[in-house]
Write a protein that holds these residues in place. Structure first.
Motif, PDB file in Angstrom:
ATOM      1  N   VAL A 183      16.119 -12.328   5.492  1.00  0.00           N
ATOM      2  CA  VAL A 183      15.439 -10.840   4.881  1.00  0.00           C
ATOM      3  C   VAL A 183      16.559  -9.982   4.567  1.00  0.00           C
ATOM      4  O   VAL A 183      16.525  -9.125   3.559  1.00  0.00           O
ATOM      5  CB  VAL A 183      14.432 -10.195   5.906  1.00  0.00           C
ATOM      6  CG1 VAL A 183      14.101  -9.110   5.398  1.00  0.00           C
ATOM      7  CG2 VAL A 183      13.225 -11.367   6.060  1.00  0.00           C
TER       8      VAL A 183
ATOM      9  N   GLN B 178       8.876  -8.412  13.450  1.00  0.00           N
ATOM     10  CA  GLN B 178       8.381  -9.487  13.551  1.00  0.00           C
ATOM     11  C   GLN B 178       7.849  -9.787  15.090  1.00  0.00           C
ATOM     12  O   GLN B 178       6.816 -10.638  15.312  1.00  0.00           O
ATOM     13  CB  GLN B 178       9.522 -10.582  13.176  1.00  0.00           C
ATOM     14  CG  GLN B 178       9.841 -10.468  11.642  1.00  0.00           C
ATOM     15  CD  GLN B 178      11.045 -11.428  11.425  1.00  0.00           C
ATOM     16  OE1 GLN B 178      11.871 -11.732  12.075  1.00  0.00           O
ATOM     17  NE2 GLN B 178      10.778 -11.834   9.850  1.00  0.00           N
TER      18      GLN B 178
ATOM     19  N   ALA C 138      14.846 -13.239  10.075  1.00  0.00           N
ATOM     20  CA  ALA C 138      15.351 -12.180   9.955  1.00  0.00           C
ATOM     21  C   ALA C 138      16.678 -12.019   9.150  1.00  0.00           C
ATOM     22  O   ALA C 138      16.965 -11.147   8.203  1.00  0.00           O
ATOM     23  CB  ALA C 138      15.463 -11.284  10.932  1.00  0.00           C
TER      24      ALA C 138
ATOM     25  N   GLU D 142       7.410  -0.027  10.820  1.00  0.00           N
ATOM     26  CA  GLU D 142       7.410  -0.191   9.392  1.00  0.00           C
ATOM     27  C   GLU D 142       8.000   0.918   8.583  1.00  0.00           C
ATOM     28  O   GLU D 142       8.577   0.894   7.476  1.00  0.00           O
ATOM     29  CB  GLU D 142       6.130  -0.514   8.771  1.00  0.00           C
ATOM     30  CG  GLU D 142       5.325   0.513   9.057  1.00  0.00           C
ATOM     31  CD  GLU D 142       4.545   0.297  10.633  1.00  0.00           C
ATOM     32  OE1 GLU D 142       3.410   0.459  10.716  1.00  0.00           O
ATOM     33  OE2 GLU D 142       5.017  -0.346  11.474  1.00  0.00           O
TER      34      GLU D 142
ATOM     35  N   PHE E 216       5.259  -7.438  11.077  1.00  0.00           N
ATOM     36  CA  PHE E 216       5.936  -8.259  10.082  1.00  0.00           C
ATOM     37  C   PHE E 216       5.721  -9.631  10.114  1.00  0.00           C
ATOM     38  O   PHE E 216       5.505 -10.220  11.129  1.00  0.00           O
ATOM     39  CB  PHE E 216       7.525  -7.883   9.896  1.00  0.00           C
ATOM     40  CG  PHE E 216       7.886  -6.620   9.662  1.00  0.00           C
ATOM     41  CD1 PHE E 216       7.170  -5.396   8.922  1.00  0.00           C
ATOM     42  CD2 PHE E 216       9.203  -6.249  10.141  1.00  0.00           C
ATOM     43  CE1 PHE E 216       7.560  -4.337   8.827  1.00  0.00           C
ATOM     44  CE2 PHE E 216       9.399  -4.667   9.856  1.00  0.00           C
ATOM     45  CZ  PHE E 216       8.762  -3.758   9.290  1.00  0.00           C
TER      46      PHE E 216
ATOM     47  N   VAL F  63      14.064  -5.391  11.603  1.00  0.00           N
ATOM     48  CA  VAL F  63      13.225  -6.470  11.219  1.00  0.00           C
ATOM     49  C   VAL F  63      12.944  -7.237  12.170  1.00  0.00           C
ATOM     50  O   VAL F  63      11.530  -7.717  12.002  1.00  0.00           O
ATOM     51  CB  VAL F  63      14.146  -7.426  10.128  1.00  0.00           C
ATOM     52  CG1 VAL F  63      13.195  -8.654   9.640  1.00  0.00           C
ATOM     53  CG2 VAL F  63      14.457  -6.670   8.798  1.00  0.00           C
TER      54      VAL F  63
ATOM     55  N   LEU G  93       7.618  -8.782   3.589  1.00  0.00           N
ATOM     56  CA  LEU G  93       7.349  -8.869   5.093  1.00  0.00           C
ATOM     57  C   LEU G  93       6.038  -8.753   5.399  1.00  0.00           C
ATOM     58  O   LEU G  93       5.818  -8.909   6.786  1.00  0.00           O
ATOM     59  CB  LEU G  93       8.416  -7.874   5.874  1.00  0.00           C
ATOM     60  CG  LEU G  93      10.094  -8.302   5.804  1.00  0.00           C
ATOM     61  CD1 LEU G  93      10.557  -6.771   6.557  1.00  0.00           C
ATOM     62  CD2 LEU G  93      10.132  -9.361   6.836  1.00  0.00           C
TER      63      LEU G  93
ATOM     64  N   ARG H  82      18.975  -5.494  10.857  1.00  0.00           N
ATOM     65  CA  ARG H  82      18.166  -6.832  11.092  1.00  0.00           C
ATOM     66  C   ARG H  82      17.356  -6.614  12.667  1.00  0.00           C
ATOM     67  O   ARG H  82      16.323  -7.082  12.541  1.00  0.00           O
ATOM     68  CB  ARG H  82      19.218  -7.884  11.620  1.00  0.00           C
ATOM     69  CG  ARG H  82      18.575  -9.412  11.655  1.00  0.00           C
ATOM     70  CD  ARG H  82      19.412 -10.255  12.158  1.00  0.00           C
ATOM     71  NE  ARG H  82      19.886 -10.189  13.466  1.00  0.00           N
ATOM     72  CZ  ARG H  82      21.260 -10.263  13.586  1.00  0.00           C
ATOM     73  NH1 ARG H  82      22.279 -10.723  12.636  1.00  0.00           N
ATOM     74  NH2 ARG H  82      21.901 -10.013  14.745  1.00  0.00           N
TER      75      ARG H  82
ATOM     76  N   LEU I  72      12.052   0.896   9.032  1.00  0.00           N
ATOM     77  CA  LEU I  72      12.697  -0.151   8.132  1.00  0.00           C
ATOM     78  C   LEU I  72      12.539   0.218   6.716  1.00  0.00           C
ATOM     79  O   LEU I  72      13.611   0.324   6.003  1.00  0.00           O
ATOM     80  CB  LEU I  72      11.977  -1.515   8.469  1.00  0.00           C
ATOM     81  CG  LEU I  72      12.674  -2.544   7.592  1.00  0.00           C
ATOM     82  CD1 LEU I  72      13.923  -2.686   7.917  1.00  0.00           C
ATOM     83  CD2 LEU I  72      11.919  -3.829   7.510  1.00  0.00           C
TER      84      LEU I  72
END
Length: 202
Positions: free
Chosen positions: A162, A148, A159, A90, A153, A144, A200, A141, A93
């Motif tokens: 996003v 996930q 993704a 996190e 997330f 992300v 997210l 990506r 990103l």
């Protein structure tokens, strides 16, 4: 364009020829547009000969490509450094999301020229740029997707969507951001990065 860029024109005897050519081309492309700027005007502004331009760049098309490619190279290097760090996903990103905003604002003329004139690149140069942009977006990506996959997330939104959501905002910066406005580059970056992270949130 009022925003600060890293491509300010420098004195004719103060910088290497390629840098002078890029500075002159960037200023003229931003002021007049790519199609309304001649090679002769670029070399006169840079204080060099046409032979020097063709030695380093080959064509006006090469200059347009390099205006954007140098910014993308910088952003790719910075993204790779963030993505390769040991910080939680996190944090990585959010740092990446903020950095692409700041570096775009710092090179706002480059970004504006590119998005206004990309369709004028030759097919070969256009293909190169698309490949370079795809590599950047894929690395972004992947952050992300990592979050996930590990449950950090929400995976309610794909993704790809996003990434498109965030970069849609980035690509419009050159249409509204001006130096001296109510928000600094870092404040804009923080707001947009926070929007992404909230989207997210699990």
């Amino acid at each position: 364009m009022a925003a600060k860029t890293t491509t300010e024109t420098v004195g004719a005897h103060e910088a290497p020829v390629p840098r002078r050519l890029l500075a002159a081309a960037t200023r003229l492309f931003a002021e007049r547009g790519y199609d309304r700027t001649s090679v002769q005007e670029i070399v006169e502004a840079a204080g060099v000969t046409k032979g020097a331009l063709y030695h380093y760049f080959g064509s006006k098309d090469d200059l347009l490509h390099e205006v954007y490619a140098r910014m993308l190279r910088l952003q790719q290097q910075r993204l790779d450094a963030v993505a390769d760090s040991d910080a939680p996903v996190e944090e990585r990103l959010r740092a990446a999301a903020a950095d692409v905003v700041v570096t775009t604002i710092e090179n706002l003329d480059d970004a504006a020229i590119f998005f206004r004139s990309m369709h004028q690149l030759s097919p070969e140069k256009s293909k190169q740029v698309r490949a370079e942009r795809r590599r950047y977006h894929e690395r972004f990506r992947a952050l992300v997707e990592e979050g996930q996959r590990t449950g950090v997330f929400s995976d309610a939104t794909p993704a790809d969507l996003v990434v498109d959501y965030h970069f849609g905002s980035v690509h419009h910066l050159s249409t509204w951001y001006h130096e001296g406005g109510p928000l600094t580059p870092q404040q804009v970056a923080d707001h947009l990065a926070d929007l992404l992270m909230r989207a997210l949130r699990p």
